[in-house]
Write a protein that holds these residues in place. Structure first.
Motif, PDB file in Angstrom:
ATOM      1  N   LEU A 125       0.848  -1.188   0.000  1.00  0.00           N
ATOM      2  CA  LEU A 125       0.000   0.000   0.000  1.00  0.00           C
ATOM      3  C   LEU A 125       0.883   1.237   0.000  1.00  0.00           C
ATOM      4  O   LEU A 125       1.910   1.266   0.674  1.00  0.00           O
ATOM      5  N   SER A 126       0.450   2.241  -0.738  1.00  0.00           N
ATOM      6  CA  SER A 126       1.179   3.504  -0.781  1.00  0.00           C
ATOM      7  C   SER A 126       0.272   4.641  -0.384  1.00  0.00           C
ATOM      8  O   SER A 126      -0.928   4.616  -0.653  1.00  0.00           O
ATOM      9  N   CYS A 127       0.859   5.631   0.243  1.00  0.00           N
ATOM     10  CA  CYS A 127       0.149   6.842   0.633  1.00  0.00           C
ATOM     11  C   CYS A 127       0.955   8.021   0.124  1.00  0.00           C
ATOM     12  O   CYS A 127       2.122   8.174   0.475  1.00  0.00           O
ATOM     13  N   LYS A 128       0.328   8.822  -0.694  1.00  0.00           N
ATOM     14  CA  LYS A 128       0.978   9.994  -1.279  1.00  0.00           C
ATOM     15  C   LYS A 128       0.426  11.257  -0.644  1.00  0.00           C
ATOM     16  O   LYS A 128      -0.792  11.440  -0.570  1.00  0.00           O
ATOM     17  N   VAL A 129       1.311  12.103  -0.167  1.00  0.00           N
ATOM     18  CA  VAL A 129       0.925  13.370   0.450  1.00  0.00           C
ATOM     19  C   VAL A 129       1.092  14.491  -0.569  1.00  0.00           C
ATOM     20  O   VAL A 129       2.139  14.606  -1.199  1.00  0.00           O
ATOM     21  N   SER A 130       0.048  15.284  -0.715  1.00  0.00           N
ATOM     22  CA  SER A 130       0.127  16.416  -1.630  1.00  0.00           C
ATOM     23  C   SER A 130      -0.316  17.686  -0.931  1.00  0.00           C
ATOM     24  O   SER A 130      -0.937  17.638   0.131  1.00  0.00           O
ATOM     25  N   GLY A 131       0.010  18.817  -1.533  1.00  0.00           N
ATOM     26  CA  GLY A 131      -0.354  20.101  -0.957  1.00  0.00           C
ATOM     27  C   GLY A 131       0.873  20.845  -0.470  1.00  0.00           C
ATOM     28  O   GLY A 131       2.000  20.369  -0.573  1.00  0.00           O
ATOM     29  N   SER A 132       0.619  22.008   0.087  1.00  0.00           N
ATOM     30  CA  SER A 132       1.694  22.866   0.557  1.00  0.00           C
ATOM     31  C   SER A 132       2.053  22.493   1.992  1.00  0.00           C
ATOM     32  O   SER A 132       1.394  22.917   2.932  1.00  0.00           O
ATOM     33  N   ILE A 133       3.088  21.697   2.150  1.00  0.00           N
ATOM     34  CA  ILE A 133       3.492  21.234   3.475  1.00  0.00           C
ATOM     35  C   ILE A 133       4.942  21.606   3.737  1.00  0.00           C
ATOM     36  O   ILE A 133       5.721  21.838   2.813  1.00  0.00           O
ATOM     37  N   ILE A 134       5.287  21.625   5.028  1.00  0.00           N
ATOM     38  CA  ILE A 134       6.673  21.829   5.412  1.00  0.00           C
ATOM     39  C   ILE A 134       7.344  20.488   5.675  1.00  0.00           C
ATOM     40  O   ILE A 134       8.494  20.272   5.299  1.00  0.00           O
ATOM     41  N   ASP A 135       6.604  19.597   6.318  1.00  0.00           N
ATOM     42  CA  ASP A 135       7.154  18.284   6.661  1.00  0.00           C
ATOM     43  C   ASP A 135       6.016  17.291   6.820  1.00  0.00           C
ATOM     44  O   ASP A 135       4.942  17.658   7.295  1.00  0.00           O
ATOM     45  N   MET A 136       6.260  16.043   6.449  1.00  0.00           N
ATOM     46  CA  MET A 136       5.209  15.029   6.600  1.00  0.00           C
ATOM     47  C   MET A 136       4.945  14.690   8.051  1.00  0.00           C
ATOM     48  O   MET A 136       3.852  14.290   8.395  1.00  0.00           O
ATOM     49  N   GLY A 137       5.960  14.798   8.906  1.00  0.00           N
ATOM     50  CA  GLY A 137       5.764  14.450  10.295  1.00  0.00           C
ATOM     51  C   GLY A 137       5.684  12.947  10.502  1.00  0.00           C
ATOM     52  O   GLY A 137       6.015  12.155   9.615  1.00  0.00           O
ATOM     53  N   ASN A 138       5.234  12.572  11.686  1.00  0.00           N
ATOM     54  CA  ASN A 138       5.036  11.151  11.957  1.00  0.00           C
ATOM     55  C   ASN A 138       3.886  10.636  11.103  1.00  0.00           C
ATOM     56  O   ASN A 138       2.866  11.303  10.952  1.00  0.00           O
ATOM     57  N   MET A 139       4.073   9.439  10.556  1.00  0.00           N
ATOM     58  CA  MET A 139       3.066   8.865   9.664  1.00  0.00           C
ATOM     59  C   MET A 139       2.651   7.492  10.171  1.00  0.00           C
ATOM     60  O   MET A 139       3.423   6.820  10.876  1.00  0.00           O
ATOM     61  N   ALA A 140       1.476   7.069   9.775  1.00  0.00           N
ATOM     62  CA  ALA A 140       0.988   5.781  10.267  1.00  0.00           C
ATOM     63  C   ALA A 140      -0.029   5.190   9.304  1.00  0.00           C
ATOM     64  O   ALA A 140      -0.624   5.897   8.475  1.00  0.00           O
ATOM     65  N   TRP A 141      -0.190   3.880   9.433  1.00  0.00           N
ATOM     66  CA  TRP A 141      -1.277   3.168   8.764  1.00  0.00           C
ATOM     67  C   TRP A 141      -2.196   2.609   9.854  1.00  0.00           C
ATOM     68  O   TRP A 141      -1.721   2.019  10.835  1.00  0.00           O
ATOM     69  N   HIS A 142      -3.478   2.799   9.635  1.00  0.00           N
ATOM     70  CA  HIS A 142      -4.498   2.240  10.494  1.00  0.00           C
ATOM     71  C   HIS A 142      -5.401   1.368   9.632  1.00  0.00           C
ATOM     72  O   HIS A 142      -5.361   1.456   8.400  1.00  0.00           O
ATOM     73  N   ARG A 143      -6.221   0.558  10.264  1.00  0.00           N
ATOM     74  CA  ARG A 143      -7.195  -0.226   9.507  1.00  0.00           C
ATOM     75  C   ARG A 143      -8.468  -0.390  10.326  1.00  0.00           C
ATOM     76  O   ARG A 143      -8.442  -0.324  11.561  1.00  0.00           O
ATOM     77  N   GLN A 144      -9.540  -0.591   9.592  1.00  0.00           N
ATOM     78  CA  GLN A 144     -10.831  -0.793  10.231  1.00  0.00           C
ATOM     79  C   GLN A 144     -11.584  -1.884   9.501  1.00  0.00           C
ATOM     80  O   GLN A 144     -11.884  -1.748   8.303  1.00  0.00           O
ATOM     81  N   ALA A 145     -11.886  -2.930  10.219  1.00  0.00           N
ATOM     82  CA  ALA A 145     -12.669  -4.033   9.678  1.00  0.00           C
ATOM     83  C   ALA A 145     -14.145  -3.797  10.009  1.00  0.00           C
ATOM     84  O   ALA A 145     -14.459  -3.065  10.959  1.00  0.00           O
ATOM     85  N   PRO A 146     -15.050  -4.392   9.265  1.00  0.00           N
ATOM     86  CA  PRO A 146     -16.479  -4.198   9.523  1.00  0.00           C
ATOM     87  C   PRO A 146     -16.837  -4.554  10.962  1.00  0.00           C
ATOM     88  O   PRO A 146     -16.457  -5.612  11.470  1.00  0.00           O
ATOM     89  N   GLY A 147     -17.545  -3.661  11.614  1.00  0.00           N
ATOM     90  CA  GLY A 147     -17.991  -3.895  12.969  1.00  0.00           C
ATOM     91  C   GLY A 147     -16.930  -3.741  14.034  1.00  0.00           C
ATOM     92  O   GLY A 147     -17.171  -4.010  15.210  1.00  0.00           O
ATOM     93  N   LYS A 148     -15.746  -3.308  13.639  1.00  0.00           N
ATOM     94  CA  LYS A 148     -14.651  -3.151  14.596  1.00  0.00           C
ATOM     95  C   LYS A 148     -14.158  -1.709  14.605  1.00  0.00           C
ATOM     96  O   LYS A 148     -14.378  -0.945  13.678  1.00  0.00           O
ATOM     97  N   GLN A 149     -13.455  -1.381  15.680  1.00  0.00           N
ATOM     98  CA  GLN A 149     -12.881  -0.043  15.777  1.00  0.00           C
ATOM     99  C   GLN A 149     -11.636   0.065  14.901  1.00  0.00           C
ATOM    100  O   GLN A 149     -10.965  -0.939  14.629  1.00  0.00           O
ATOM    101  N   ARG A 150     -11.347   1.279  14.503  1.00  0.00           N
ATOM    102  CA  ARG A 150     -10.125   1.524  13.752  1.00  0.00           C
ATOM    103  C   ARG A 150      -8.941   1.257  14.669  1.00  0.00           C
ATOM    104  O   ARG A 150      -8.945   1.668  15.832  1.00  0.00           O
TER     105      ARG A 150
END
Length: 119
Positions: free
Chosen positions: A20-45
């Motif tokens: 999986l890839s995540c692309k950040v766009s827009g006017s930013i200074i730094d991406m900072g800390n990054m993370a992947w989360h997931r949410q399955a049906p009926g469950k919390q993220r």
């Protein structure tokens, strides 16, 4: 404005792999800390993997040893690679970043990408 866009989801066979890839766009200074989360049906993220600006990583117990998070700040991308997938990995996967802009650091979410593990 800042946007996070995930890609790479889809149908994966049990025991298979994903990237999986995540692309950040827009006017930013730094991406900072990054993370992947997931949410399955009926469950919390839930947090899947986290990577700091310095490259330190941590993982959910359920994916430890199977998933790897990495970042390329020059390309403004964060990648999640996984192997030995099982049906419990099926979920919508979301990218999150503590993005630094002229307005300060703000948390942003992507729209999510569906991963389904099945035959």
């Amino acid at each position: 404005q800042v946007q996070l866009v995930e890609s790479g989801g889809g149908l994966v066979q049990p025991g298979g792999s994903l990237t999986l890839s995540c692309k950040v766009s827009g006017s930013i200074i730094d991406m900072g800390n990054m993370a992947w989360h997931r949410q399955a049906p009926g469950k919390q993220r839930e947090l899947v993997a986290h990577i700091t600006t310095g490259g330190k990583t941590n993982y959910a117990t359920s994916v430890q040893g199977r998933f790897t998070i990495s970042r390329d700040d020059a390309q403004r991308t964060v990648t999640l690679q996984g192997h030995s997938l099982n049906p419990e990995d099926s979920a919508i996967y979301y990218c999150h970043g503590d993005i630094l802009t002229d307005s300060g650091a703000t948390g942003y979410w992507g729209q999510g990408t569906q991963v389904t593990v099945g035959s």
